[in-house]
Design an enzyme around this catalytic site. Structure first.
Site, short mmCIF file in Angstrom:
data_model
loop_
_atom_site.label_atom_id
_atom_site.label_comp_id
_atom_site.label_asym_id
_atom_site.label_seq_id
_atom_site.Cartn_x
_atom_site.Cartn_y
_atom_site.Cartn_z
N GLY A 5 29.73 53.54 41.44
CA GLY A 5 29.92 52.89 40.15
C GLY A 5 29.55 51.42 40.22
CD GLN A 41 30.71 45.74 40.53
OE1 GLN A 41 30.54 46.74 39.85
NE2 GLN A 41 31.01 45.82 41.82
CB CYS A 64 34.99 47.00 44.85
SG CYS A 64 34.18 46.04 43.55
CG LEU A 65 28.83 48.63 45.39
CD1 LEU A 65 27.80 49.01 44.35
CD2 LEU A 65 28.27 48.80 46.79
CG HIS A 78 36.94 50.15 40.30
ND1 HIS A 78 37.54 49.91 41.52
CD2 HIS A 78 35.78 49.43 40.31
CE1 HIS A 78 36.78 49.08 42.22
NE2 HIS A 78 35.70 48.78 41.52
CD GLU A 79 32.68 50.55 38.39
OE1 GLU A 79 32.31 49.37 38.22
OE2 GLU A 79 32.80 51.06 39.52
CG HIS A 113 34.09 45.40 38.14
ND1 HIS A 113 34.29 44.38 39.04
CD2 HIS A 113 33.99 46.53 38.88
CE1 HIS A 113 34.30 44.87 40.27
NE2 HIS A 113 34.12 46.18 40.20
C1 QAP Z 1 34.35 52.01 42.45
O1 QAP Z 1 32.84 51.57 44.21
C2 QAP Z 1 35.32 53.01 43.03
O2 QAP Z 1 33.02 48.46 50.65
C3 QAP Z 1 32.92 52.15 42.94
O3 QAP Z 1 30.79 48.38 52.14
C4 QAP Z 1 35.31 53.36 44.38
O4 QAP Z 1 30.81 52.37 44.61
C5 QAP Z 1 36.25 53.57 42.21
C6 QAP Z 1 30.81 50.48 48.54
C7 QAP Z 1 36.23 54.28 44.87
C8 QAP Z 1 37.16 54.48 42.70
C9 QAP Z 1 37.15 54.86 44.02
C10 QAP Z 1 31.93 49.81 49.00
C11 QAP Z 1 29.66 50.44 49.32
C12 QAP Z 1 30.81 51.19 47.26
C13 QAP Z 1 31.91 49.12 50.20
C14 QAP Z 1 31.75 51.74 45.02
C15 QAP Z 1 30.75 49.08 50.98
C16 QAP Z 1 29.63 49.75 50.52
C17 QAP Z 1 31.81 51.09 46.34
CO CO Z 2 34.03 47.50 41.80
#
Ligand code: QAP
Ligand code: CO
Length: 184
Positions: free
Chosen positions: A62, A67, A108-109, A150-151, A154
């Protein structure tokens, strides 16, 4: 051999791949409240395409426009295993359907390398516009519901680390600041 390289160059050019820079916590720009999209036009659709490419490249599930430092209410998401189900939400609005919550390990990215459990409503109703500007409704649950919340956070300048204790949040902030200093 040269033809192969040239074919690749043409392909790259044809695809117009653009990866966007992802802001990282504690960047203050992540605290901006995004504005509603008034016109779902080609400018918005190009941004969506670039956001999807940036998300797949990360890789992530996501990404909110906030972001990538664009302060408009746009979210892209793909919860499939093989990047086959891109989803787009413009001007999303949600309400909880009941009191049930589900603790989920979130990442989270914009907070790379850190994963913590957050508790959020499990059943929601969602209204949004698609990439053609057409309204639609959904009643997602589980990971889909968690991810969209979550999004949307943001878009409101909020991060998952805000749900953690000040102690944990501060530790994450200090570690990321140190890593960011090493990068420059
Ligand atoms: C949000 O997050 C989310 O730490 C999206 O080193 C995630 O795509 C909502 C990512 C989980 C609910 C549950 C994170 C990639 C990606 C990192 C993501 C990383 C590389 C996160
Ligand atoms: Co995020």
């Amino acid at each position: 051999m040269l033809t192969v390289v040239y074919a690749r160059l043409l392909e790259t050019r044809h695809k117009q791949m653009s990866l966007l820079n992802i802001l990282e916590f504690p960047d203050p720009r992540l605290r901006t409240v995004a504005k509603p999209v008034t016109d779902v036009d080609d400018r918005v659709r190009i941004l969506i395409k670039n956001m999807l490419e940036t998300m797949y490249n990360a890789p992530g599930i996501g990404l909110a426009a906030t972001q990538v430092n664009v302060h408009q209410r746009i979210i892209v998401m793909d919860l499939s295993e093989d990047a086959s189900k891109p989803q787009v939400f413009i001007n999303p609005e949600i309400e909880s359907l009941d009191d049930a919550t589900c603790p989920t390990q979130e990442g989270c990215l914009s907070v790379p390398g850190f994963y913590e459990t957050v508790d959020r409503p499990e059943h929601i109703r969602l209204k949004a516009l698609d990439e053609d500007g057409n309204p639609f409704e959904m009643e997602p649950n589980g990971l889909m519901a968690v991810c969209i919340q979550h999004e949307i956070d943001h878009l409101n300048g909020k991060l998952f680390v805000d749900y953690l204790s000040a102690f944990k949040r501060d530790r994450i902030k200090k570690k990321l600041e140190k890593l960011q200093r090493q990068k420059d």
